[in-house]
Design a protein around this motif. Sequence first.
Motif, mmCIF file in Angstrom:
data_model
loop_
_atom_site.group_PDB
_atom_site.id
_atom_site.type_symbol
_atom_site.label_atom_id
_atom_site.label_comp_id
_atom_site.label_asym_id
_atom_site.label_seq_id
_atom_site.Cartn_x
_atom_site.Cartn_y
_atom_site.Cartn_z
ATOM 1 N N THR A 208 45.490 33.652 38.833
ATOM 2 C CA THR A 208 46.035 32.891 39.961
ATOM 3 C C THR A 208 47.309 33.522 40.520
ATOM 4 O O THR A 208 48.149 32.832 41.092
ATOM 5 C CB THR A 208 46.330 31.439 39.530
ATOM 6 O OG1 THR A 208 47.340 31.432 38.499
ATOM 7 C CG2 THR A 208 45.076 30.766 38.994
ATOM 8 N N ASP A 209 47.417 34.845 40.364
ATOM 9 C CA ASP A 209 48.633 35.511 40.844
ATOM 10 C C ASP A 209 48.619 35.751 42.349
ATOM 11 O O ASP A 209 49.584 36.275 42.914
ATOM 12 C CB ASP A 209 48.847 36.833 40.105
ATOM 13 C CG ASP A 209 47.691 37.821 40.289
ATOM 14 O OD1 ASP A 209 46.772 37.538 41.093
ATOM 15 O OD2 ASP A 209 47.695 38.870 39.606
ATOM 16 N N GLY A 210 47.529 35.366 43.021
ATOM 17 C CA GLY A 210 47.452 35.511 44.468
ATOM 18 C C GLY A 210 46.953 36.856 44.933
ATOM 19 O O GLY A 210 46.844 37.097 46.144
ATOM 20 N N ALA A 211 46.621 37.752 43.992
ATOM 21 C CA ALA A 211 46.118 39.066 44.382
ATOM 22 C C ALA A 211 44.776 38.952 45.092
ATOM 23 O O ALA A 211 44.452 39.765 45.957
ATOM 24 C CB ALA A 211 45.983 39.962 43.147
ATOM 25 N N ARG A 212 43.989 37.934 44.692
ATOM 26 C CA ARG A 212 42.704 37.682 45.345
ATOM 27 C C ARG A 212 42.568 36.205 45.615
ATOM 28 O O ARG A 212 43.132 35.363 44.896
ATOM 29 C CB ARG A 212 41.545 38.138 44.460
ATOM 30 C CG ARG A 212 41.377 39.645 44.395
ATOM 31 C CD ARG A 212 40.054 39.986 43.742
ATOM 32 N NE ARG A 212 38.931 39.368 44.438
ATOM 33 C CZ ARG A 212 37.665 39.467 44.020
ATOM 34 N NH1 ARG A 212 37.374 40.112 42.912
ATOM 35 N NH2 ARG A 212 36.693 38.899 44.702
ATOM 36 N N ARG A 213 41.808 35.875 46.656
ATOM 37 C CA ARG A 213 41.556 34.475 46.983
ATOM 38 C C ARG A 213 40.050 34.207 46.949
ATOM 39 O O ARG A 213 39.243 35.088 47.270
ATOM 40 C CB ARG A 213 42.141 34.116 48.338
ATOM 41 C CG ARG A 213 43.668 34.085 48.326
ATOM 42 C CD ARG A 213 44.201 33.322 49.512
ATOM 43 N NE ARG A 213 45.591 32.924 49.300
ATOM 44 C CZ ARG A 213 46.188 31.966 49.992
ATOM 45 N NH1 ARG A 213 45.531 31.311 50.922
ATOM 46 N NH2 ARG A 213 47.444 31.660 49.752
ATOM 47 N N TYR A 214 39.704 32.992 46.567
ATOM 48 C CA TYR A 214 38.303 32.634 46.350
ATOM 49 C C TYR A 214 37.928 31.424 47.207
ATOM 50 O O TYR A 214 38.761 30.573 47.520
ATOM 51 C CB TYR A 214 38.061 32.312 44.873
ATOM 52 C CG TYR A 214 38.408 33.452 43.948
ATOM 53 C CD1 TYR A 214 37.451 34.385 43.562
ATOM 54 C CD2 TYR A 214 39.712 33.613 43.474
ATOM 55 C CE1 TYR A 214 37.781 35.437 42.716
ATOM 56 C CE2 TYR A 214 40.046 34.662 42.630
ATOM 57 C CZ TYR A 214 39.079 35.570 42.261
ATOM 58 O OH TYR A 214 39.408 36.619 41.422
ATOM 59 N N ASP A 215 36.634 31.346 47.526
ATOM 60 C CA ASP A 215 36.137 30.201 48.298
ATOM 61 C C ASP A 215 36.049 28.945 47.434
ATOM 62 O O ASP A 215 36.233 27.830 47.929
ATOM 63 C CB ASP A 215 34.756 30.514 48.878
ATOM 64 C CG ASP A 215 34.768 31.684 49.831
ATOM 65 O OD1 ASP A 215 35.602 31.672 50.768
ATOM 66 O OD2 ASP A 215 33.958 32.618 49.645
#
Length: 324
Positions: free
Chosen positions: A204-211
């Motif tokens: 959850t470090d914000g490097a990737r975002r998910y639907d």
Amino acid sequence: MKAIVQDTYGPPEALRLEEIAPPEPGSGEVLIQVQAASVDPGVWHLTTGQPYLIRALGFGLRAPKARVRGMDVAGRVEAVGPDVTRFQPGDEVYGTCDGSFAEYACAKQDRLARKPGNTGFEEAAVVPVSGCTALQALRDVGRLRSGQSVLVIGAGGGVGTFAVQLAKHLGAAHVTGVCSGATADLIRSLGADEVIDYTLQDPTDGARRYDLILDIAGNRSLSGLRQALGPRGTLVLVGGEDGGKWFGGTGRLLRALLLSPFTGQRLRGFFSTQNHDDLRLLAELIEAGSMTPVIDRVFPLAEVPEVVGYLRSGDARGKIAVRV
């Protein structure tokens, strides 16, 4: 019959093996000769009576209302009560009931389906609670659509191993499983496109975002989870093991529900139910090879107290079966 009974709330040692009278099926119920059962976190909560909130929800304020523990069940129909139309003696079934840690148990016909034909009783017994939870979290609450990206936090547990497989079946374009490094190969074998070792990387470090994010029995902050969620994404809180003896993970769930109307992100929590239609669908997926139950270990009925302690340790991969 032999059964695991409990007269007071307490540690797993409060559970003991005794000889008691077998139950009799009522209207709409079948009597099952139990072949196998399984253990999930709900068994620990009902054994200890924690969080205390569950006692006020009808399970017994000072002592458990139901003496026999266990929900997941697989076995053969021994007898049927009035108004039963789906099953007859001799049918091999699986589903949920009250008191599956016993040689016989009664279950409502609406909470049962025919056992998958290509599995044993132990494999079938680990499916109902966790399988229905994963299915409903993705399909009904998460509203997973084809082509979306999914993050499953807690992928190595009972619900998580089903969620990874069901997400791919429901059309997810990219499924990321979060688990320990020791479980990574298992999660990849179940269809995960990517695996994150939570001991090495914060998902959850914000490097990737998910639907869509499924946080299974986690204790991560809402702010952290939202950071990994797309602007119009959906977060589904599947249980929770943080929050103390009184309310458990319900505090985080309530905060999510209160915040959700004020953001573009959908923040949801839910409590699963088991029903004939979903159990039948899961059985069909298993028979088609689209889903495989993952069993960590199988214990005999007499060792259920040790099983509950082992589950609480967090060392299990997938589900724990109980041979009756």
